[in-house]
Design an enzyme around this catalytic site. Structure first.
Site, short mmCIF file in Angstrom:
data_model
loop_
_atom_site.label_atom_id
_atom_site.label_comp_id
_atom_site.label_asym_id
_atom_site.label_seq_id
_atom_site.Cartn_x
_atom_site.Cartn_y
_atom_site.Cartn_z
N GLY A 24 2.13 -10.65 -0.78
CA GLY A 24 2.06 -11.50 -1.64
C GLY A 24 2.69 -11.30 -3.21
CG MET A 26 2.97 -8.30 -9.26
SD MET A 26 3.82 -7.95 -10.86
CE MET A 26 2.58 -7.03 -11.54
CB CYS A 28 -2.24 -11.98 -4.23
SG CYS A 28 -1.46 -10.62 -3.37
CE LYS A 30 0.50 -6.43 -3.70
NZ LYS A 30 0.22 -7.12 -5.01
CB SER A 31 -5.05 -2.74 -4.45
OG SER A 31 -3.47 -2.25 -4.64
CG ASP A 101 -1.93 -0.43 -2.06
OD1 ASP A 101 -1.65 -1.51 -1.89
OD2 ASP A 101 -2.53 -0.35 -3.27
CD GLU A 102 1.37 -0.70 -5.13
OE1 GLU A 102 2.53 -1.68 -4.95
OE2 GLU A 102 0.49 -0.94 -5.95
CE1 TYR A 205 8.02 -6.19 -13.43
CE2 TYR A 205 6.44 -4.61 -14.01
CZ TYR A 205 7.90 -5.24 -13.54
OH TYR A 205 8.73 -4.15 -13.37
#
Length: 243
Positions: A24, A26, A28, A30-31, A101-102, A205
């Site tokens: 997705g 930034m 959203c 994820k981490s 992650d990442e 960002y």
């Protein structure tokens, strides 16, 4: 006491494992989701390995904007993820799953190595990453995960553009202006302009809808609290990553 199996029950019983990719823009979550998946797996008695690269904390951790974090193994383009798992096995530790992650920063070869762990060693892999970079182009790691993953899921937490439309694309803002050229990977976060100021070397960002990303329109100055204020100091080579 029974000896610890090399890699967990799935190596002995050959149950199918899967490579799952969650992606997705930034902001959203994820981490946060990566940490939740790790928690859910470990509470059922499974043993995992957490991997990350260029985390916002600037340390070997998986950290989320909501304040959750756990230690992880930092990898780079030269890391053979298969060896990380095999070293755990050699030390007598189980590895039933891997959380990455990442994952957008993985090389194509590293994604292939993760698929090999799934297919040959029956280790589940859960990868979490950005869909596109600041130029609205797929990261190499993301592209290879799209090609090889058994399951690809867009994270359902909706991120909004300043106009209220769904935010899909990550814009890089330098000194208060959106830029479209530069290194693919530069570490920064989504702090509002009010937190960072507009110095020429300050980077942040912002997630935009497609229309405003194409038009380069950042909208009104954000007023919410920021996540990370950059000092304006040049980034070291190992810190060069997009968030």
């Amino acid at each position: 006491m029974n000896a610890v199996p090399a890699a967990g029950d799935r190596r002995r019983h050959a149950a199918p494992a899967h490579l799952t990719f969650f992606h997705g823009p930034m902001d959203c979550g994820k981490s946060t989701l990566a940490l939740q998946v790790d928690h859910n797996q470990s509470r059922q008695g499974r043993h995992g390995l957490r991997l990350t690269q260029g985390d916002r904390s600037r340390s070997a951790r998986i950290s989320s904007r909501v304040g959750l974090s756990r230690d992880a193994v930092e990898v780079d383009a030269g890391t053979d993820v298969r060896l990380l798992v095999r070293d755990r096995w050699a030390a007598g530790h189980r590895v039933d799953y891997v959380v990455v992650d990442e994952a957008q920063f993985l090389t194509g070869a590293q994604v292939e190595h993760l698929a090999e762990l799934v297919d040959q060693s029956h280790v589940d892999v859960y990868a979490f990453g950005l869909t596109t970079d600041f130029r609205a182009q797929l990261f190499p790691g993301t592209q290879r995960l799209f090609e090889l993953a058994d399951v690809v899921q867009r994270i359902q937490v909706e991120v909004l553009c300043w106009c209220g439309a769904p935010g899909l694309l990550n814009a890089r803002v330098v000194g208060g202006a959106m830029v479209r050229d530069g290194e693919t990977v530069v570490v920064a976060d989504t702090a509002p302009e009010t937190d960072l100021g507009t110095a020429p070397d300050e980077v942040r960002y912002q997630v935009l809808c497609r229309r405003h990303h194409v038009g380069g329109q950042l909208g009104p100055t954000p007023t919410g609290p920021g996540q990370l204020t950059l000092s304006g100091q040049p980034l070291a080579d190992e810190q060069v990553a997009v968030r």
